[in-house]
Design an enzyme around this catalytic site. Structure first.
Site, PDB file in Angstrom:
ATOM      1  N   GLY A  57       0.814  -1.206   0.000  1.00  0.00           N
ATOM      2  CA  GLY A  57       0.000   0.000   0.000  1.00  0.00           C
ATOM      3  C   GLY A  57       0.844   1.250   0.000  1.00  0.00           C
ATOM      4  O   GLY A  57       2.062   1.185  -0.196  1.00  0.00           O
ATOM      5  N   ASN A  58       0.206   2.394   0.195  1.00  0.00           N
ATOM      6  CA  ASN A  58       0.941   3.660   0.235  1.00  0.00           C
ATOM      7  C   ASN A  58       0.281   4.586   1.253  1.00  0.00           C
ATOM      8  O   ASN A  58      -0.754   4.262   1.817  1.00  0.00           O
ATOM      9  CB  ASN A  58       1.002   4.289  -1.163  1.00  0.00           C
ATOM     10  CG  ASN A  58      -0.381   4.621  -1.696  1.00  0.00           C
ATOM     11  OD1 ASN A  58      -1.045   5.527  -1.209  1.00  0.00           O
ATOM     12  ND2 ASN A  58      -0.832   3.854  -2.685  1.00  0.00           N
ATOM     13  N   ARG A  59       0.887   5.735   1.463  1.00  0.00           N
ATOM     14  CA  ARG A  59       0.487   6.625   2.559  1.00  0.00           C
ATOM     15  C   ARG A  59      -0.538   7.686   2.181  1.00  0.00           C
ATOM     16  O   ARG A  59      -0.757   8.626   2.926  1.00  0.00           O
ATOM     17  CB  ARG A  59       1.729   7.324   3.136  1.00  0.00           C
ATOM     18  CG  ARG A  59       2.718   6.363   3.743  1.00  0.00           C
ATOM     19  CD  ARG A  59       3.832   7.117   4.445  1.00  0.00           C
ATOM     20  NE  ARG A  59       4.878   6.215   4.902  1.00  0.00           N
ATOM     21  CZ  ARG A  59       4.783   5.450   5.982  1.00  0.00           C
ATOM     22  NH1 ARG A  59       3.695   5.502   6.732  1.00  0.00           N
ATOM     23  NH2 ARG A  59       5.768   4.647   6.307  1.00  0.00           N
ATOM     24  N   SER A  60      -1.182   7.545   1.041  1.00  0.00           N
ATOM     25  CA  SER A  60      -2.162   8.559   0.662  1.00  0.00           C
ATOM     26  C   SER A  60      -3.333   8.571   1.654  1.00  0.00           C
ATOM     27  O   SER A  60      -3.910   7.534   1.956  1.00  0.00           O
ATOM     28  CB  SER A  60      -2.682   8.284  -0.746  1.00  0.00           C
ATOM     29  OG  SER A  60      -3.660   9.231  -1.076  1.00  0.00           O
TER      30      SER A  60
END
Ligand code: C5P
Length: 221
Positions: A29-32
């Site tokens: 995943g990512n930190r958005s």
């Protein structure tokens, strides 16, 4: 920002970040945070638009008066986007879409085995949804807007990305050192395929959102 200048328009906004599962409990995943996409949806609704918000893994409550479609993976986002844009005057891709996903999904939790090294994770490319939506517009004149987060050579990289993606507008913001991600503020340059460049000073994400809709509204005529 101008009153009800998006009345009668349908706009689609993607927000958040996709998650690409490895097994039932793990993902890449990512930190958005989804905050910029939420601000885009709320400001478009305030300006009279019918808004479809494609939300990838965002914890925020639904903005008032907005149709929210919840998705998780890039492939789910692509399907939801294809459906939503059929009659959309403008689509704004603010979501952080994973470039890659695990080639294989394990239907059971991947286990550690005593004495054995873990198996390598093989990745495959995800489709570039923004580039696809730009290349395969539902109708002539549909506006496609992308976002780009750059850490260096922000403007040069932004210009190149705008051309590569084939979109009408690219909102380029500088990231790194705690800028942008998860915050309530943003600073950006809105670049247009027609050569225009609008600098939006560091400020609340809804101010940037209104600046994006100003550019969109001007081009919808
Ligand atoms: O190439 P990059 O990830 O920097 O591009 C960012 C822009 O492209 C964002 O608007 C994002 O929503 C979109 N994107 C996409 N599909 C991908 C990767 C990015 O639509 N696979």
């Amino acid at each position: 920002a101008g009153g009800q200048d998006l009345a009668g328009r349908h706009v689609v906004v993607s927000a958040g970040g996709t998650r690409e599962p490895l097994d039932p409990v793990r993902f890449l995943g990512n930190r958005s945070s989804g905050k910029q996409g939420w601000a885009l949806a709320a400001t478009a609704a305030a300006r009279g638009a019918r808004v479809t918000l494609l939300a990838a893994n965002v914890e925020l409550p639904d903005p008032a008066g907005v149709d929210v479609v919840r998705v998780s993976t890039a492939l789910e986002l692509r399907e939801a986007a294809r459906k939503a844009v059929a009659d959309a005057d403008a689509v704004v891709m603010a979501a952080a879409v994973a470039d890659f996903r695990p080639a294989e999904y394990a239907t059971g939790k991947i286990k550690k085995v005593d004495g054995a090294e873990p198996a390598p994770v093989v990745l495959v490319r995800n489709p570039d949804i923004l580039a696809e939506l730009s290349a395969e517009r539902a109708f002539a004149g549909q506006l496609v807007v992308g976002f780009a987060a750059e850490t260096d050579d922000v403007l040069a990289n932004g210009r190149a990305k705008l051309a590569r993606k084939g979109c009408d507008l690219l909102v380029v913001n500088e990231v790194g050192d705690g800028k942008a991600f998860g915050r309530d503020t943003n600073a950006a340059t809105i670049m247009a395929a027609d050569g225009g460049e609008t600098v939006v000073a560091h400020g609340p994400k809804d101010v940037l959102a209104d600046a994006v809709w100003d550019e969109v509204a001007a081009r919808l005529g």
